[in-house]
Structures are given as C-alpha cells and as structure tokens.
Write an enzyme that holds these catalytic residues in place. Structure first.
Site, PDB file in Angstrom:
ATOM      1  N   SER A 226      42.823  38.274  37.925  1.00 33.77           N
ATOM      2  CA  SER A 226      42.021  38.986  38.914  1.00 33.77           C
ATOM      3  C   SER A 226      41.316  40.158  38.228  1.00 33.77           C
ATOM      4  O   SER A 226      40.561  39.962  37.289  1.00 33.77           O
ATOM      5  CB  SER A 226      42.904  39.432  40.086  1.00 33.77           C
ATOM      6  N   HIS A 338      43.660  32.354  45.717  1.00 34.59           N
ATOM      7  CA  HIS A 338      43.838  33.411  44.721  1.00 34.59           C
ATOM      8  C   HIS A 338      45.295  33.524  44.276  1.00 34.59           C
ATOM      9  O   HIS A 338      45.572  33.819  43.126  1.00 34.59           O
ATOM     10  CB  HIS A 338      43.364  34.746  45.302  1.00 34.59           C
TER      11      HIS A 338
END
Length: 364
Positions: A226, A338
């Site tokens: 991320s 994610h």
C-alpha cells in the site's frame, strides 16, 4: 465530561483536561475509580492508570494493546506481540489494595517458530534517531527483509501480523521492521515530518536502514504494501545498487494521478494535491512510476483485481513500463481486494512471494 457509574448510581463530573501526556495516546477506558490510557513509548504500548483526580496510580508494561475495555473496576486487555498471537489480561482495581492481574487466555507461537526480537537504533541523515525491530532466528541469515510503511499516522508496533510473521525465519531470513517518519510512533510531529512536502524524509529513513544492513555485508530485500509499496518503489529508484530485490504489494505508484483513482482523493491531506503547482513538482520528483529507470533490482509486484482502495492500475502500468526498460519485474494479480481475507488466496499470494525471495537470493 461526565460519566455515569452503575455501582455508585451517581454521575462523576470529570474536568475537561484530566491528564496531560507528551506520549501519543491511542485509546482510553474509564472504570468506576480509574482511567486507563494506552500510550506509545519506546515503540510499545504500555497502559497507564490514573485515579479520577488525574494522579498516576499504576502502569502495565505491554507490547501492543489491540483492545481494552472496562466494566466497573475491571479492565480487560487484549495484547499481541511478534511471538504471541494474543493474550487476554484482566486487571482488577480495589482502591484499598491496588491492582491485581491475571491472564485469562494466551496463545503463543510454537517454540520452533519463536523469533529473537532486538531493538535497533541508528542515526538518520538528518541526525534523527531511527528505530527498528530485528526479528531473527539465525546469526547468519541468507538475507534481511527490510519492511516499512511510514505514513498516515499508522504506528508499526509489535504484532502477529502476516507480513511480519511469514515463515521467513524458518527459511533462514531475518526481518527488520522499521519505524519511519510519517507514522505516529513518536507523536504528531513525527507524522508531519513524513507527509506532504516532507514525504522524502520517509524514503531517507528507509534507505538508512538499507545502508545499515549492507554495511554488515548482508543481502537486502525491501518490502512494503500500500503506502509501503510507494516507499519501496521510490527506494529502488533512489538506491538500486543497494537492494538485492524488492517486493511491492497493492501499491500506490503514480503520484500524479493517485487522486483520480477510487478513494485516492481522500489521501490529498497526506500526499498533497497533484493539481496544485506547489505539490505537483515535488510529487513528480519521487513518484515511482514517473522515475523508473533501467537497472532496477529484481522486483515482485502483487495486487488484487478487486482492490477498491488502491486501484490495481498502479501496479499494472508500473510493471509494463519497467519491463519496457528491460527490468526484471514479476507481476501477480490475485482475485482479491486490498486485504486478502480467505486463506486459500492468502496462501497462493504468499507462496509466490516466498518463491520469489528464495530465487532472488540464489541468483545474487
């Protein structure tokens, strides 16, 4: 503020400022006769207890509190660490005798999976003191995985996180879990030193740890996901010759268009607005996608096609551009979001990741 206590059947009026702390406060919980406050100190999270006049009456040394809640004069704490999945603790307060403690439940790693945890302190480029946790089982690891994040006020603390607790130690790797500016380990100023027009400080900090490992002659695998993927992407552009290979997960890599993809517009307060001249040039100067060059280390990039937080397009076009320049970049696209939730997808993702690390170390 006021607090209604069932036992005494009265409302206690607490002052607006009951305590003051120079340490970052994570959470607090109020009992009948005490206030418990979780803070960050020395990259751990002790819990400090105060009476209702704001006087310190007790302190509990803990690695990383993930949950705490009180009922009457009992505080329940859930703790984790690098070697403990979780521990549930009960603190009972009796004003006449003080606190008593007992452990309700504890699940530790198997003995063969326990790692040694060492605190590492180094001086950064700006004479700032930097900290990392070194997780190791071997005095002669085949490589050191340097892991970082550095952003959004997120502190990197001891924990039974899948990234920290991959079976790397059993495979002969050590892990250096870095605490970089941009997090909240040392308060809001620490965060501000790694955001907006100070973002490059985060990369400087991370690169100092890479140089630290290299100074001992070790092999380095940089790893981040991320915002940590941005970190690793920027690092290998800056110091490609010091990194043996890199792992970039679910990454933010195009800093000139990140705000136009999915929820990226909500990150402008952290990174700056690419549409404003005062930020555009700065973002362009470190954007991993815009600064790709030939000769980067072998890199494994992974993303999820259903990631609705960081658009998978960041990873896809980064890999395409880097390959066009002759770099050896592998891409794995999972059918996930994610954060990978199901065990099968997680096992698949990390099997590729571990295989890449093993092959990379052999090649170098």
């Amino acid at each position: 503020m006021s607090w209604y206590t069932k036992k005494k059947n009265e409302t206690i009026i607490l002052p607006d400022s009951m305590i003051r702390s120079d340490l970052p406060i994570i959470k607090a919980s109020l009992g009948i006769d005490f206030l418990s406050v979780e803070v960050i100190r020395d990259y751990r999270t002790p819990v400090i207890f105060y009476d209702l006049k704001g006087r310190k009456i007790h302190e509990k040394t803990l690695e990383n509190v993930i949950l705490m809640d009180s009922k009457d004069n009992v505080l329940y704490i859930a703790e984790t660490s690098f070697n403990t999945r979780y521990k549930i603790i009960r603190e009972v307060y009796d004003p006449s005798i003080g606190f008593s403690t007992n452990i309700i439940e504890e699940i530790k790693e198997d003995k063969e999976d326990q790692v040694k945890v060492k605190d590492v302190y180094i001086k950064g480029e700006d004479n700032v003191t930097l900290h990392a946790f070194l997780l190791t089982k071997s005095d002669r690891p085949k490589a050191v995985v340097v892991y970082g994040y550095g952003g959004f006020r997120i502190p990197i603390l001891p924990g039974h996180n899948i990234i920290h607790r991959l079976p790397l130690s059993r495979l002969g790797f050590s892990i250096l879990v870095t605490n970089l500016r941009g997090g909240n380990e040392n308060g809001e100023e620490w965060h501000r030193q790694g955001m907006l027009l100070n973002k490059k400080n985060v990369f400087k900090d991370f690169e100092e740890f890479v140089r630290f490992v290299k100074g001992f002659g070790g092999k380095v695998i940089t790893m981040g996901s991320s915002n940590g993927g941005l970190l690793v992407g920027a690092t290998i552009n800056d110091i490609p010759n010091l990194v043996d290979c890199a792992v970039i997960g679910h990454p933010v890599l195009d800093m000139l268009r990140y705000h136009k993809l999915y929820v990226g517009k909500y990150w402008i307060s952290e990174y700056g607005d690419p549409d404003k001249p005062e930020f555009r040039d700065y973002l362009a100067s470190y954007s991993p996608y815009h600064n790709i060059k030939p000769g980067l280390p072998n890199t494994f990039v992974y993303t999820g096609i259903s990631d609705d937080r960081v658009h998978p397009g960041h990873a896809l076009k980064y890999v395409a551009k880097s390959r066009s320049m002759g770099n050896n970049v592998l891409l794995f696209v999972n059918d996930t979001g994610h954060a990978v939730a199901d065990p099968e997808s997680l096992a698949l993702e990390y099997s590729y990741l571990l295989a890449f690390m093993e092959e990379c170390v052999k090649e170098r």
